[in-house]
Write a protein that holds these residues in place. Structure first.
Motif, mmCIF file in Angstrom:
data_model
loop_
_atom_site.group_PDB
_atom_site.id
_atom_site.type_symbol
_atom_site.label_atom_id
_atom_site.label_comp_id
_atom_site.label_asym_id
_atom_site.label_seq_id
_atom_site.Cartn_x
_atom_site.Cartn_y
_atom_site.Cartn_z
ATOM 1 N N LEU A 1 0.818 -1.210 0.000
ATOM 2 C CA LEU A 1 0.000 0.000 0.000
ATOM 3 C C LEU A 1 0.853 1.262 0.000
ATOM 4 O O LEU A 1 0.432 2.303 -0.510
ATOM 5 N N ALA A 2 2.050 1.170 0.572
ATOM 6 C CA ALA A 2 2.917 2.345 0.676
ATOM 7 C C ALA A 2 3.352 2.866 -0.690
ATOM 8 O O ALA A 2 3.847 3.995 -0.797
ATOM 9 N N GLN A 3 3.148 2.071 -1.736
ATOM 10 C CA GLN A 3 3.507 2.518 -3.082
ATOM 11 C C GLN A 3 2.540 3.572 -3.611
ATOM 12 O O GLN A 3 2.815 4.216 -4.619
ATOM 13 N N GLY A 4 1.418 3.760 -2.924
ATOM 14 C CA GLY A 4 0.436 4.740 -3.375
ATOM 15 C C GLY A 4 -0.781 4.074 -3.985
ATOM 16 O O GLY A 4 -0.789 2.860 -4.209
ATOM 17 N N PRO A 5 -1.824 4.850 -4.279
ATOM 18 C CA PRO A 5 -3.083 4.260 -4.750
ATOM 19 C C PRO A 5 -3.064 3.768 -6.186
ATOM 20 O O PRO A 5 -3.888 2.936 -6.564
ATOM 21 N N GLY A 6 -2.134 4.278 -7.005
ATOM 22 C CA GLY A 6 -2.099 3.838 -8.400
ATOM 23 C C GLY A 6 -3.445 4.044 -9.074
ATOM 24 O O GLY A 6 -3.983 5.151 -9.099
ATOM 25 N N ARG A 7 -4.018 2.943 -9.581
ATOM 26 C CA ARG A 7 -5.335 3.000 -10.224
ATOM 27 C C ARG A 7 -6.414 2.346 -9.364
ATOM 28 O O ARG A 7 -7.525 2.089 -9.840
ATOM 29 N N ARG A 8 -6.103 2.052 -8.105
ATOM 30 C CA ARG A 8 -7.051 1.324 -7.266
ATOM 31 C C ARG A 8 -8.232 2.218 -6.885
ATOM 32 O O ARG A 8 -8.040 3.292 -6.300
ATOM 33 N N PRO A 9 -9.462 1.787 -7.176
ATOM 34 C CA PRO A 9 -10.639 2.643 -6.962
ATOM 35 C C PRO A 9 -10.826 3.115 -5.523
ATOM 36 O O PRO A 9 -11.068 4.305 -5.282
ATOM 37 N N ALA A 10 -10.743 2.209 -4.544
ATOM 38 C CA ALA A 10 -10.959 2.622 -3.157
ATOM 39 C C ALA A 10 -9.867 3.573 -2.692
ATOM 40 O O ALA A 10 -10.134 4.540 -1.969
ATOM 41 N N MET B 1 -10.474 7.448 -1.523
ATOM 42 C CA MET B 1 -10.004 7.991 -0.257
ATOM 43 C C MET B 1 -9.174 9.251 -0.489
ATOM 44 O O MET B 1 -9.365 10.266 0.195
ATOM 45 N N ALA B 2 -8.261 9.210 -1.452
ATOM 46 C CA ALA B 2 -7.440 10.384 -1.749
ATOM 47 C C ALA B 2 -8.314 11.559 -2.171
ATOM 48 O O ALA B 2 -8.091 12.708 -1.753
ATOM 49 N N ASP B 3 -9.318 11.279 -2.979
ATOM 50 C CA ASP B 3 -10.220 12.329 -3.453
ATOM 51 C C ASP B 3 -11.018 12.934 -2.302
ATOM 52 O O ASP B 3 -11.177 14.160 -2.215
ATOM 53 N N ALA B 4 -11.514 12.078 -1.402
ATOM 54 C CA ALA B 4 -12.318 12.564 -0.279
ATOM 55 C C ALA B 4 -11.490 13.424 0.667
ATOM 56 O O ALA B 4 -11.940 14.484 1.121
ATOM 57 N N VAL B 5 -10.265 12.973 0.965
ATOM 58 C CA VAL B 5 -9.409 13.723 1.890
ATOM 59 C C VAL B 5 -9.014 15.064 1.277
ATOM 60 O O VAL B 5 -9.152 16.120 1.909
ATOM 61 N N PHE B 6 -8.533 15.031 0.046
ATOM 62 C CA PHE B 6 -8.128 16.272 -0.617
ATOM 63 C C PHE B 6 -9.312 17.226 -0.747
ATOM 64 O O PHE B 6 -9.223 18.412 -0.409
ATOM 65 N N GLY B 7 -10.439 16.702 -1.215
ATOM 66 C CA GLY B 7 -11.619 17.544 -1.386
ATOM 67 C C GLY B 7 -12.111 18.113 -0.073
ATOM 68 O O GLY B 7 -12.500 19.288 0.006
ATOM 69 N N GLY B 8 -12.089 17.288 0.976
ATOM 70 C CA GLY B 8 -12.546 17.755 2.278
ATOM 71 C C GLY B 8 -11.665 18.848 2.846
ATOM 72 O O GLY B 8 -12.157 19.826 3.433
ATOM 73 N N MET B 9 -10.358 18.708 2.666
ATOM 74 C CA MET B 9 -9.440 19.713 3.196
ATOM 75 C C MET B 9 -9.530 21.025 2.411
ATOM 76 O O MET B 9 -9.498 22.110 2.991
ATOM 77 N N VAL B 10 -9.661 20.921 1.098
ATOM 78 C CA VAL B 10 -9.812 22.138 0.287
ATOM 79 C C VAL B 10 -11.124 22.834 0.636
ATOM 80 O O VAL B 10 -11.182 24.067 0.773
ATOM 81 N N LYS B 11 -12.178 22.059 0.813
ATOM 82 C CA LYS B 11 -13.478 22.635 1.178
ATOM 83 C C LYS B 11 -13.405 23.332 2.534
ATOM 84 O O LYS B 11 -14.102 24.322 2.780
ATOM 85 N N ALA B 12 -12.534 22.822 3.418
ATOM 86 C CA ALA B 12 -12.374 23.427 4.745
ATOM 87 C C ALA B 12 -11.559 24.710 4.689
ATOM 88 O O ALA B 12 -11.422 25.401 5.702
#
Length: 211
Positions: free
Chosen positions: A104-113, A117-128
């Protein structure tokens, strides 16, 4: 009486067996030959569902990440609370399957989940209110911290043998042999201390930018 049918081979069944192998024996235990033997099928039949071993490991890794709760970033929670709750859920998922952490430490690559997660965290922080560059760094920082904490136990790194810590050589480790017996208290406490300090530090250094 008809003989019971063997369960049909599916991606889900392959991933379930592969994850069990990773959990019990580590990443190196997973091979198409070993999986086929565990599943009671021929090796080539796996290729109807996955083309490579890495594809299987990708699916295993994504199954683990799918267990992480990211709803706090979509529910309008304060960013500090969201990071704390996410960090705890993230670590719980990884500590349940520590052998998959290096993959997992290699990063999300093309993995949907992983990407969700990356999208939710980034989006949530930008929205904040966090600038995108800071939001990216915070996501990376949390991944480094959580993955590192899930790789192993600090407490179990000390042997339960008082004789191993001669006070003449290690004058401050007189109680170190007791740590392994308090693994959960030590490791969970250390993670919680670090997580709270991390979030408080972000708030102190940059919080004005996100208010």
């Amino acid at each position: 009486m008809a003989r019971p049918r063997k369960p049909l081979l599916s991606r889900e069944r392959i991933v379930t067996v592969a994850l069990a192998l990773v959990d019990s024996e580590g990443l190196t235990a997973v091979s198409t030959r070993r999986l086929a033997a565990e599943l009671g099928v021929s090796g080539p039949s796996l290729y109807n569902h996955f083309t490579t071993k890495d594809e299987i490991l990708d699916a295993v890794a994504d199954t683990v990440i799918a267990q992480v709760d990211i709803s706090m970033f979509e529910g309008g929670e304060d960013w500090r609370t969201a990071l704390l709750e996410w960090g705890r859920s993230y670590r719980a998922a990884l500590t349940a399957h520590p052998h998959i952490v290096p993959f997992l430490a290699q990063g999300p690559g093309r993995r949907p989940a992983g990407l969700r997660m990356a999208d939710a965290v980034f989006g949530g922080m930008v929205k904040a209110g966090w600038p995108p560059a800071h939001a990216t760094r915070i996501g990376a920082l949390m991944r480094y911290f959580v993955a590192g904490s899930a790789l192993g136990s600090f407490a179990r790194g000390f042997v339960n043998d008082a004789g191993a810590y001669d006070p003449a050589d290690y004058p401050h480790l007189g109680q170190a042999h007791l740590l392994a017996g308090h693994q959960e208290q030590v490791d969970e406490g250390a993670f919680e201390t670090g997580l709270r300090a991390l979030v408080a530090g972000l708030d102190q250094l940059y919080g004005e930018d996100a208010r």
